[in-house]
Write an enzyme that holds these catalytic residues in place. Structure first.
Site, PDB file in Angstrom:
ATOM      1  N   ILE A 183       1.887  -8.512 -13.146  1.00  0.00           N
ATOM      2  CA  ILE A 183       0.815  -8.781 -14.120  1.00  0.00           C
ATOM      3  C   ILE A 183       1.357  -8.560 -15.534  1.00  0.00           C
ATOM      4  CG2 ILE A 183      -1.455  -8.049 -14.962  1.00  0.00           C
ATOM      5  CD1 ILE A 183      -2.156  -7.157 -12.146  1.00  0.00           C
TER       6      ILE A 183
ATOM      7  N   LYS B 272       2.054   4.828 -15.011  1.00  0.00           N
ATOM      8  CA  LYS B 272       1.678   3.529 -15.585  1.00  0.00           C
ATOM      9  C   LYS B 272       0.542   3.693 -16.597  1.00  0.00           C
ATOM     10  CE  LYS B 272       3.162   1.180 -11.382  1.00  0.00           C
ATOM     11  NZ  LYS B 272       2.784   0.861  -9.998  1.00  0.00           N
TER      12      LYS B 272
ATOM     13  N   GLU C 167       7.522   3.601  -3.598  1.00  0.00           N
ATOM     14  CA  GLU C 167       8.623   4.236  -4.327  1.00  0.00           C
ATOM     15  C   GLU C 167       9.587   4.867  -3.317  1.00  0.00           C
ATOM     16  OE1 GLU C 167       8.875   4.108  -7.857  1.00  0.00           O
ATOM     17  OE2 GLU C 167       7.393   2.625  -7.305  1.00  0.00           O
TER      18      GLU C 167
ATOM     19  N   GLY D 184       8.775  -3.000   0.889  1.00  0.00           N
ATOM     20  CA  GLY D 184       9.396  -2.754  -0.430  1.00  0.00           C
ATOM     21  C   GLY D 184       8.389  -2.450  -1.525  1.00  0.00           C
TER      22      GLY D 184
ATOM     23  N   LYS E 168       8.854   3.165 -14.566  1.00  0.00           N
ATOM     24  CA  LYS E 168       7.705   3.790 -15.246  1.00  0.00           C
ATOM     25  C   LYS E 168       7.814   5.295 -15.322  1.00  0.00           C
ATOM     26  CE  LYS E 168       7.027   2.628 -10.862  1.00  0.00           C
ATOM     27  NZ  LYS E 168       6.823   1.481 -10.011  1.00  0.00           N
TER      28      LYS E 168
HETATM   29  P1  NAP Z   1      15.217   0.808  -4.388  1.00  0.00           P
HETATM   30  O1  NAP Z   1      15.000  -0.293  -3.428  1.00  0.00           O
HETATM   31  O2  NAP Z   1      15.201   2.199  -3.877  1.00  0.00           O
HETATM   32  O3  NAP Z   1      16.605   0.520  -5.122  1.00  0.00           O
HETATM   33  C1  NAP Z   1      17.230   1.465  -5.941  1.00  0.00           C
HETATM   34  C2  NAP Z   1      18.639   0.976  -6.228  1.00  0.00           C
HETATM   35  O4  NAP Z   1      19.260   1.893  -7.108  1.00  0.00           O
HETATM   36  C3  NAP Z   1      19.515   0.877  -4.972  1.00  0.00           C
HETATM   37  O5  NAP Z   1      20.276  -0.296  -5.025  1.00  0.00           O
HETATM   38  C4  NAP Z   1      20.425   2.100  -5.091  1.00  0.00           C
HETATM   39  O6  NAP Z   1      21.724   1.888  -4.523  1.00  0.00           O
HETATM   40  C5  NAP Z   1      20.557   2.211  -6.593  1.00  0.00           C
HETATM   41  N1  NAP Z   1      20.864   3.566  -7.026  1.00  0.00           N
HETATM   42  C6  NAP Z   1      20.151   4.681  -6.854  1.00  0.00           C
HETATM   43  N2  NAP Z   1      20.792   5.732  -7.389  1.00  0.00           N
HETATM   44  C7  NAP Z   1      21.940   5.254  -7.898  1.00  0.00           C
HETATM   45  C8  NAP Z   1      23.050   5.835  -8.556  1.00  0.00           C
HETATM   46  N3  NAP Z   1      23.080   7.149  -8.799  1.00  0.00           N
HETATM   47  N4  NAP Z   1      24.063   5.045  -8.953  1.00  0.00           N
HETATM   48  C9  NAP Z   1      24.028   3.714  -8.721  1.00  0.00           C
HETATM   49  N5  NAP Z   1      23.006   3.107  -8.096  1.00  0.00           N
HETATM   50  C10 NAP Z   1      21.989   3.867  -7.688  1.00  0.00           C
HETATM   51  O7  NAP Z   1      14.159   0.760  -5.560  1.00  0.00           O
HETATM   52  P2  NAP Z   1      13.280  -0.477  -6.057  1.00  0.00           P
HETATM   53  O8  NAP Z   1      12.053  -0.552  -5.240  1.00  0.00           O
HETATM   54  O9  NAP Z   1      14.120  -1.677  -6.219  1.00  0.00           O
HETATM   55  O10 NAP Z   1      12.801   0.072  -7.490  1.00  0.00           O
HETATM   56  C11 NAP Z   1      13.681   0.107  -8.593  1.00  0.00           C
HETATM   57  C12 NAP Z   1      12.902   0.502  -9.836  1.00  0.00           C
HETATM   58  O11 NAP Z   1      11.856  -0.429 -10.034  1.00  0.00           O
HETATM   59  C13 NAP Z   1      12.211   1.869  -9.757  1.00  0.00           C
HETATM   60  O12 NAP Z   1      12.158   2.437 -11.045  1.00  0.00           O
HETATM   61  C14 NAP Z   1      10.803   1.521  -9.302  1.00  0.00           C
HETATM   62  O13 NAP Z   1       9.852   2.501  -9.685  1.00  0.00           O
HETATM   63  C15 NAP Z   1      10.601   0.235 -10.065  1.00  0.00           C
HETATM   64  N6  NAP Z   1       9.607  -0.687  -9.501  1.00  0.00           N
HETATM   65  C16 NAP Z   1       9.635  -1.026  -8.199  1.00  0.00           C
HETATM   66  C17 NAP Z   1       8.720  -1.928  -7.717  1.00  0.00           C
HETATM   67  C18 NAP Z   1       8.690  -2.332  -6.273  1.00  0.00           C
HETATM   68  O14 NAP Z   1       7.743  -3.027  -5.882  1.00  0.00           O
HETATM   69  N7  NAP Z   1       9.657  -1.954  -5.461  1.00  0.00           N
HETATM   70  C19 NAP Z   1       7.789  -2.494  -8.584  1.00  0.00           C
HETATM   71  C20 NAP Z   1       7.778  -2.136  -9.938  1.00  0.00           C
HETATM   72  C21 NAP Z   1       8.709  -1.230 -10.388  1.00  0.00           C
HETATM   73  P3  NAP Z   1      21.928   1.593  -2.935  1.00  0.00           P
HETATM   74  O15 NAP Z   1      21.219   0.318  -2.661  1.00  0.00           O
HETATM   75  O16 NAP Z   1      23.386   1.462  -2.779  1.00  0.00           O
HETATM   76  O17 NAP Z   1      21.335   2.773  -2.232  1.00  0.00           O
HETATM   77  N1  HSE Z   2       5.365   1.672  -5.785  1.00  0.00           N
HETATM   78  C1  HSE Z   2       4.749   0.891  -6.781  1.00  0.00           C
HETATM   79  C2  HSE Z   2       3.434   0.373  -6.271  1.00  0.00           C
HETATM   80  C3  HSE Z   2       5.634  -0.256  -7.162  1.00  0.00           C
HETATM   81  O1  HSE Z   2       3.184   0.437  -5.069  1.00  0.00           O
HETATM   82  O2  HSE Z   2       2.615  -0.085  -7.068  1.00  0.00           O
HETATM   83  C4  HSE Z   2       5.095  -1.078  -8.311  1.00  0.00           C
HETATM   84  O3  HSE Z   2       5.150  -0.345  -9.492  1.00  0.00           O
END
Ligand code: NAP
Ligand code: HSE
Length: 438
Positions: free
Chosen positions: A138, A207, A192, A189, A107
């Site tokens: 959602i 968002k 952010e 998890g 986002k």
């Molecule tokens: P995360 O757990 O921090 O995972 C980020 C991933 O990206 C990790 O695997 C990291 O590698 C990789 N990465 C970061 N920089 C990189 C680079 N320069 N080159 C290659 N790989 C790289 O984040 P997440 O929670 O999964 O979230 C991912 C996205 O989804 C974000 O945009 C977040 O805002 C969005 N999101 C998250 C949620 C949630 O509930 N977590 C919900 C909705 C949206 P390593 O693992 O090797 O460090």
């Molecule tokens: N960090 C975000 C939250 C992940 O807590 O809502 C979902 O976008």
């Protein structure tokens, strides 16, 4: 026999690992629904050796996610790295430029570069899907873009950040401290990579910027959003809210007003009887007021790997089926530039918690300052201070006083508070929380 969709995933953290696991677990269902298989062929992250709880040895590994986005054997790229610029933006741009559809949960990227990326996708005739970017599991993006496409939206609001709702819920119900609950949200998890985005209200604003564009057919304008986070909310505010019949929620609100489109993110006193006040934990809720449908509220898990992966899979199914839609519900060139409604013109009720120096004349001076701005008070609550040495009611020590106002303007409240501070009866800057009423 239609060939399988070959997918590359950049980012294997909380969401990426869930997508890998669920694409395995739901492979048959997806194939039946898409009329073809969906197969991961390539992955990228920073640390190849990290245990992610899923087997990635069968996929081609890329140290460079942009190289993955351009790799010849990849049909579709899922970006799950995060960040509004840098590698995430480079990956999405490289994939779209190569004519490959993109699915992303990012986002921050969309709030800042959504229009440019959507234009690039349009030019290439491919899709950029971002159901996962707003409210986790959602399906609000599709709802606005497709199911509600025949409506005129008047207002969209809701709890859009799972981490903040989780923190406020546990602080209120379990009496836990802010930092302790935030640490749990990170462990689960939800948060952010930099949790300031969550607790500072910026993630909700990202968002809301996306939803506003989808709902009102306007250009994304994240800079126009008034943003306040939850870091200043104290256990006393939660207790006072409870006593007064409210619950504090971090809301994102976008609505048409006479002065333009108002976009705001801030902690909000919501009447406990309202459905949105009863949404607890990591759950999100999005309320849409539109014509002709009326009012719709969607409630569901707002963060976490599997909930978010559910939305990623929905976009992936569209790609596999060959569905291409305008990312923001209409061609980017047709999105209007919206008038911004200034926050000073916002109208509503207010909760004001003052730390008042307990001495004669203080309450009268406060009431005068409110009356001077035509602010009408619904209630005043003064908390009994702890035992005083003198016991004569004139210790001069600060005591909490809470004012609840009837509807007034932001400008009037700010002016009254400035005058009160100048009077010297207030020990510290007041806590101000807006109230949503019917
Ligand atoms: P995360 O757990 O921090 O995972 C980020 C991933 O990206 C990790 O695997 C990291 O590698 C990789 N990465 C970061 N920089 C990189 C680079 N320069 N080159 C290659 N790989 C790289 O984040 P997440 O929670 O999964 O979230 C991912 C996205 O989804 C974000 O945009 C977040 O805002 C969005 N999101 C998250 C949620 C949630 O509930 N977590 C919900 C909705 C949206 P390593 O693992 O090797 O460090
Ligand atoms: N960090 C975000 C939250 C992940 O807590 O809502 C979902 O976008």
């Amino acid at each position: 026999m239609v060939e399988a969709l070959r997918v590359g995933i950049a980012g294997l953290g909380t969401v990426g690992a869930s997508v890998v696991r669920l694409l395995d677990a739901h492979a048959r269902t997806l194939e039946a629904r898409c009329g073809r298989g969906v197969a991961i062929v390539a992955v990228s992250a920073r640390d190849r050796s990290r245990d992610r709880g899923v087997d990635i040895s069968r996929f081609e590994w890329f140290d460079d996610p942009v190289a993955l986005a351009r790799a010849p054997g990849v049909d579709c790229v899922i970006e799950l790295m995060g960040g509004s610029d840098g590698p995430a933006k480079a990956v999405v741009e490289a994939a779209l430029a190569a004519g490959r559809p993109v699915v992303t949960a990012n986002k921050a990227l969309l709030a800042h570069h959504g229009a440019a990326l959507a234009r690039l996708a349009e030019d290439k005739g491919v899709s950029i899907g971002f159901e996962a970017a707003v409210a986790g599991g959602i399906p609000i993006v599709k709802a606005l873009r497709e199911t509600l496409a025949g409506n005129v939206v008047h207002r969209i609001s809701g709890i859009l950040n799972g981490t903040c709702n989780y923190i406020l819920s546990r602080m209120e119900l379990e009496g836990l401290g802010f930092e302790e609950v935030l640490a749990d949200a990170q462990r689960l998890g939800y948060a952010e990579a930099d949790p300031t985005f969550d607790v500072g209200g910026f993630d909700t604003a990202h968002k809301l910027a996306i939803l506003t564009s989808l709902a009102f057919g306007t250009q994304i304008d994240a800079d126009a959003i008034h943003i306040e986070g939850i870091s200043s909310i104290t256990p006393l505010d939660l207790k006072m809210a409870d006593d007064l019949g409210y619950r504090i929620k971090l809301l994102g609100v976008a609505q048409r007003t006479e002065t333009g489109i108002e976009q705001r993110v801030h902690p909000t006193m919501t009447p406990k009887t309202w459905p949105i006040a009863q949404v607890m934990g990591v759950t999100n809720a999005v309320n849409v007021l539109a014509e002709p449908v009326g009012e719709i509220t969607l409630v569901g898990p707002g963060a976490g790997g599997d909930a978010t992966a559910s939305s990623i899979l929905a976009d992936l199914v569209d790609v596999a089926r060959g569905v291409v839609v305008s990312p923001f519900a209409q061609p980017v060139a047709g999105l209007e530039r919206a008038e911004r409604a200034p926050m000073q013109r916002h109208e509503g009720g207010y909760y004001i918690r003052l730390s008042v120096l307990d001495r004669p004349g203080a309450a009268a001076a406060i009431a005068t300052r409110m009356a001077e701005r035509q602010i009408s008070l619904e209630s005043i609550v003064q908390r009994r201070p702890g035992p005083r040495p003198s016991g004569d009611g004139r210790s001069g020590a600060p005591v909490p006083v809470v004012l609840i106002t009837y509807a007034t303007t932001e400008a009037a409240i700010r002016a009254a508070i400035e005058a009160m501070m100048a009077d010297g009866h207030i020990a510290e800057p007041p806590q101000v929380i807006r109230i949503e009423r019917e």
